[in-house]
Scaffold this active site. Structure first.
Site, mmCIF file in Angstrom:
data_model
loop_
_atom_site.group_PDB
_atom_site.id
_atom_site.type_symbol
_atom_site.label_atom_id
_atom_site.label_comp_id
_atom_site.label_asym_id
_atom_site.label_seq_id
_atom_site.Cartn_x
_atom_site.Cartn_y
_atom_site.Cartn_z
ATOM 1 N N ASN A 17 72.016 -20.409 -17.575
ATOM 2 C CA ASN A 17 70.762 -19.638 -17.526
ATOM 3 C C ASN A 17 70.686 -18.826 -16.235
ATOM 4 O O ASN A 17 70.236 -17.678 -16.248
ATOM 5 C CB ASN A 17 69.548 -20.561 -17.663
ATOM 6 C CG ASN A 17 69.311 -20.955 -19.113
ATOM 7 O OD1 ASN A 17 68.891 -20.138 -19.928
ATOM 8 N ND2 ASN A 17 69.616 -22.199 -19.459
ATOM 9 N N ASN A 110 59.664 -22.730 -16.509
ATOM 10 C CA ASN A 110 60.730 -23.661 -16.883
ATOM 11 C C ASN A 110 61.265 -23.284 -18.263
ATOM 12 O O ASN A 110 60.524 -22.785 -19.104
ATOM 13 C CB ASN A 110 60.163 -25.093 -16.933
ATOM 14 C CG ASN A 110 61.210 -26.121 -17.296
ATOM 15 O OD1 ASN A 110 62.325 -26.116 -16.768
ATOM 16 N ND2 ASN A 110 60.871 -27.029 -18.206
ATOM 17 N N HIS A 112 63.038 -25.014 -21.586
ATOM 18 C CA HIS A 112 63.295 -26.325 -22.186
ATOM 19 C C HIS A 112 63.995 -26.125 -23.537
ATOM 20 O O HIS A 112 63.580 -25.256 -24.320
ATOM 21 C CB HIS A 112 61.985 -27.094 -22.367
ATOM 22 C CG HIS A 112 62.204 -28.461 -22.928
ATOM 23 N ND1 HIS A 112 62.633 -29.520 -22.154
ATOM 24 C CD2 HIS A 112 62.096 -28.934 -24.192
ATOM 25 C CE1 HIS A 112 62.786 -30.585 -22.918
ATOM 26 N NE2 HIS A 112 62.459 -30.264 -24.172
HETATM 27 C C1 GRF Z 1 69.188 -25.827 -20.578
HETATM 28 O O1 GRF Z 1 69.390 -26.231 -21.908
HETATM 29 C C2 GRF Z 1 67.730 -25.907 -20.200
HETATM 30 O O2 GRF Z 1 66.860 -25.680 -21.248
HETATM 31 C C3 GRF Z 1 67.604 -27.334 -19.739
HETATM 32 O O3 GRF Z 1 68.822 -27.625 -19.098
HETATM 33 C C4 GRF Z 1 69.850 -26.792 -19.619
HETATM 34 C C5 GRF Z 1 70.478 -26.089 -18.460
HETATM 35 O O4 GRF Z 1 71.603 -25.333 -18.816
HETATM 36 N N1 GRF Z 1 66.421 -27.487 -18.939
HETATM 37 P P1 GRF Z 1 72.307 -24.420 -17.752
HETATM 38 O O5 GRF Z 1 72.546 -25.214 -16.482
HETATM 39 O O6 GRF Z 1 71.432 -23.230 -17.485
HETATM 40 O O7 GRF Z 1 73.605 -24.007 -18.375
#
Ligand code: GRF
Length: 214
Positions: A17, A110, A112
């Site tokens: 992300n 956030n 999720h």
């Molecule tokens: C994502 O699925 C997010 O929704 C959750 O943790 C994961 C993080 O993925 N909170 P990344 O580290 O961004 O690849």
């Protein structure tokens, strides 16, 4: 063009992300810059992504501080020093106390990996969410971007998008599908915030008119 919005991204893991945010900034899809990345873990791959792009990055571990407040003060200090205007929890596996939330009231979002209020809460994070969705036999899951308040996964919802659960999905395959959706949804939400188009009315987030966001 206005001055780019300064983002502070809190991470604990892979940072896909985070990468989506960095890419969107670089491509000019959002008028933002990642000013700083803070990781709760030394070994988070997200830190390498930050370094690859020359973004200031810090490891702040709860266990190195005598209390939750001291831990959060250390993070707030870093965020302030980097002029952060919006805090993004992007796979950040720590719970923030009201002390932190108050400092950045309505300026923390956030992501999720489910459709809140399903499959969320203190004990459901990361891969556990997808395992729970499959174990329950749910046919639809998805991703949610929300403002952070003092309760876990409970703040006003900004955007949600569904993902179908197929019969042969594993937690891993589901995580991959949800991740793809997350990357788009998070950018959309950051864009709306940066354009001042989100208004919080109680539990509801009103998206104000503007250029198209899709
Ligand atoms: C994502 O699925 C997010 O929704 C959750 O943790 C994961 C993080 O993925 N909170 P990344 O580290 O961004 O690849």
């Amino acid at each position: 063009m206005n001055k780019p919005l300064n983002l502070g991204v809190l991470v604990s893991g892979q940072g896909t992300n985070l990468q989506a945010i960095i890419d969107a900034c670089q491509k000019g899809e959002i008028n933002c810059r990642v000013s700083v990345v803070i990781s709760s873990r030394q070994d988070a791959y997200a830190l390498i992504r930050a370094r690859n792009h020359g973004i200031p990055n810090f490891v702040v571990r709860k266990k190195d501080y005598p209390s939750q407040i001291e831990y959060e003060k250390a993070m707030i200090e870093i965020l302030k020093n980097h002029g952060v205007e919006l805090v993004i929890l992007a796979g950040f596996m720590k719970v923030l106390s009201p002390y932190f939330v108050d400092h950045y009231r309505n300026r923390i979002i956030n992501i999720h990996p489910s459709l809140i209020p399903a499959f969320c809460g203190k004990n459901l994070y990361g891969m556990k969410v997808h395992e729970a969705v499959i174990a329950y036999g749910a046919k639809i899951t998805g991703a949610t971007v929300h403002f952070v308040d003092e309760n876990v996964d409970a703040g006003p919802i900004i955007l949600q998008e569904p993902v179908s659960v197929d019969q042969d999905d594993t937690p891993e395959s589901l995580a991959e599908k949800v991740h793809k959706v997350e990357h788009k949804l998070l950018i959309k939400a950051i864009k709306l915030f940066s354009e001042n188009r989100l208004e919080i009315l109680g539990r509801k987030v009103i998206v104000k008119e503007g250029d198209t966001v899709s």
